[in-house]
Design an enzyme around this catalytic site. Structure first.
Site, short mmCIF file in Angstrom:
data_model
loop_
_atom_site.label_atom_id
_atom_site.label_comp_id
_atom_site.label_asym_id
_atom_site.label_seq_id
_atom_site.Cartn_x
_atom_site.Cartn_y
_atom_site.Cartn_z
N ASP A 184 0.86 -1.17 0.00
CA ASP A 184 0.00 0.00 0.00
C ASP A 184 0.91 1.23 0.00
O ASP A 184 2.13 1.12 0.16
CB ASP A 184 -0.89 -0.04 1.24
CG ASP A 184 -1.87 1.12 1.31
OD1 ASP A 184 -2.40 1.51 0.26
OD2 ASP A 184 -2.06 1.66 2.42
N ASP A 204 -0.10 4.94 1.46
CA ASP A 204 -0.23 5.81 2.64
C ASP A 204 0.07 5.05 3.92
O ASP A 204 -0.52 4.00 4.21
CB ASP A 204 -1.65 6.39 2.73
CG ASP A 204 -1.93 7.37 1.61
OD1 ASP A 204 -1.16 8.34 1.47
OD2 ASP A 204 -2.91 7.17 0.87
#
Length: 511
Positions: free
Chosen positions: A73, A75
């Protein structure tokens, strides 16, 4: 009659003798405890109980030699944000609440308190209560807040729920969990507004407030201009204010590829935002060369369940995607097509994310991926637990609980007032010590990972949905890629005594 009185007198005298023994034992252990307080060096990084914040922690056996594909991922996984981001989220939400949703203009004068909320809390939309619950959905008392004020009368909470337990239906329909770091300023503003309304005797329904805050957060994070909303615009204008560079990141990703591993980036953020951020983090516009596949605007967790097709992100296209081409970025999509187009599936994939439900839960339960949770608060909590003062207080709690267990065992035979008073006295001291340990992490809510004795609801989900967890994804750089993570054996209460004796080698003393 005489024999009965004599027996009662003996019973009372023997009970008081036991109380005297217990009190002397308490004083002895207290003295031993106090004598050890000056023996531990303040900065001894090799002392008993020291844990490195850079370690990788194991929930489930994981053989890295079987992992062929590493996914990430963006963030709070590849991208680490500074504290400035939370302040900006809070201030931006204030503006939306006042300018768009017509809340009192005084709200714009609020100041963000970074020390109030923690990740993993639950908000009760019926009562306006913000609280922490444990892995069994029991409320951790003395963490329940209405607005910014703790509820001091715990009977109010217990009467509403008919105890400390929150039933599954109520939890699902009337509470929501603040599962990521973006949500902590949101929880703080919600509590500040509840407090303002209460202070000014304004009638309100807590569900309306939470719905409005959620709407404001959606405006802030998603927007409708293809770059992720006003928050992304602010971050992109001043990357150095919001993003922390990670000097080890590029080397870690390059090393994976040198070892023949495939890598991919799968994120809900948009290409414009990712491109700007990854260029800053890697100090290169060629950051896409670090990945075999880049997917943006994925809409996780729907990505794992939907049938939404992929499309190219770099140009307007309306045709179906039949293959992933080198140098291209794709958006949307779904898990079934992802597996078909890449040939990657199942337990040869290890995917890292920070959000239990958006990133990890469906990836592991529906797709069989191995998963790693990135939890930035972990480093700070480990540092607190490493402090001699914390460990010293914890050791006294454990000693005190052993004394309480012993006193309660004697109470089966001697139910006398002196013994009852002693137990009540020690229980009150235990309560105070537990509060001291709680506030070492956060004054209002304590540790992200623990209630008083149980794992928190949040920690339990990490245990359930993440094979490994760590404070930073680059913690893995020191681990060889054929390493096997073996979790510690988890003892059930009925197993603990004998298995602890076996592990420690003390069993030989009894053979």
């Amino acid at each position: 009659m005489f024999r009965t009185l004599a027996k009662r007198h003996y019973y009372t005298a023997e009970g008081r003798r036991i109380v005297g023994i217990l009190r002397r034992k308490y004083e002895q252990k207290k003295l031993e405890h106090l004598n050890t307080s000056g023996q531990v060096k303040t900065n001894d990084k090799h002392g008993i109980g020291y844990t490195s914040p850079n370690e990788v922690f194991i929930n489930n056996e994981l053989n890295l030699s079987k992992i062929k594909v590493y996914g990430f991922d963006y963030d709070y996984t590849l991208a680490n944000y500074t504290d400035n981001l939370s302040h900006t989220i809070y201030d931006s939400l204030k503006d939306i609440m006042v300018d768009v949703l017509r809340y009192p203009k005084q709200i714009k004068g609020f100041t963000f308190d970074p020390n109030f909320a923690i990740r993993g809390l639950h908000y009760d939309v019926n009562n306006g209560w913000l609280m922490k619950i444990d892995n069994m959905a029991n409320i951790q008392l003395y963490t329940v807040h209405v607005g910014r004020e703790p509820i001091k009368d715990i009977n109010e909470i217990i009467e509403f729920h008919k105890g400390r337990h929150i039933p599954p239906d109520y939890l699902r329909e009337n509470m929501y969990q603040l599962s990521d770091l973006f949500s902590t300023p949101q929880a703080t503003l919600l509590s500040d507004i509840v407090q303002y309304f209460r202070d000014h005797d304004m009638s309100f329904h807590p569900r309306y407030l939470s719905d409005d805050i959620s709407y404001a957060a959606a405006v802030l994070h998603t927007g409708n201009h293809g770059i992720g909303g006003t928050l992304h615009k602010k971050v992109m204008k001043d990357m150095s204010t919001y993003l922390e560079r990670s000097p080890k990141l590029v080397g870690y990703l390059e090393n994976l590829r040198k070892k023949g591993k495939k890598t991919f980036l799968l994120t809900n953020s948009t290409l414009s935002f990712i491109d700007k951020g990854m260029s800053y983090l890697t100090s290169s516009d060629d950051w896409m060369d670090l990945f075999d596949c880049v997917i943006v605007s994925a809409r996780k967790p729907e990505f794992y369940r939907s049938c939404r097709p992929f499309r190219r992100a770099t140009e307007p296209t309306w045709d179906r995607v039949e293959k992933f081409e080198p140098g291209q970025v794709y958006q949307g999509g779904n898990m079934k097509d992802f597996s078909r187009l890449t040939g990657w599936s199942g337990q040869n994939i290890l995917y890292f994310g920070d959000h239990v439900f958006s990133d990890l839960a469906d990836a592991t339960t529906q797709q069989g991926w191995h998963t790693g949770a990135i939890i930035h608060e972990l480093a700070k909590e480990i540092e607190i637990r490493n402090q001699p003062a914390y460990r010293h207080t914890l050791s006294w709690l454990l000693r005190l609980e052993n004394l309480l267990n012993e006193a309660q065992t004697w109470r089966k035979e001697y139910r006398i007032e002196d013994l009852d008073h002693l137990i009540l006295e020690w229980r009150e001291e235990r309560r105070q010590v537990r509060l001291e340990l709680k506030t070492a992490f956060n004054h209002s809510f304590g540790s992200v990972f623990r209630t008083y004795q149980n794992p928190s609801f949040f920690a339990n989900k990490i245990r359930k949905f993440a094979d490994i967890y760590m404070s930073n994804v680059t913690n893995l750089e020191r681990v060889s890629q054929d390493y096997v993570f073996y979790p510690n054996r988890t003892y059930l209460p009925h197993e603990q005594l004998i298995e602890t004796l076996i592990d420690s080698g003390k069993i030989r003393e009894y053979l």
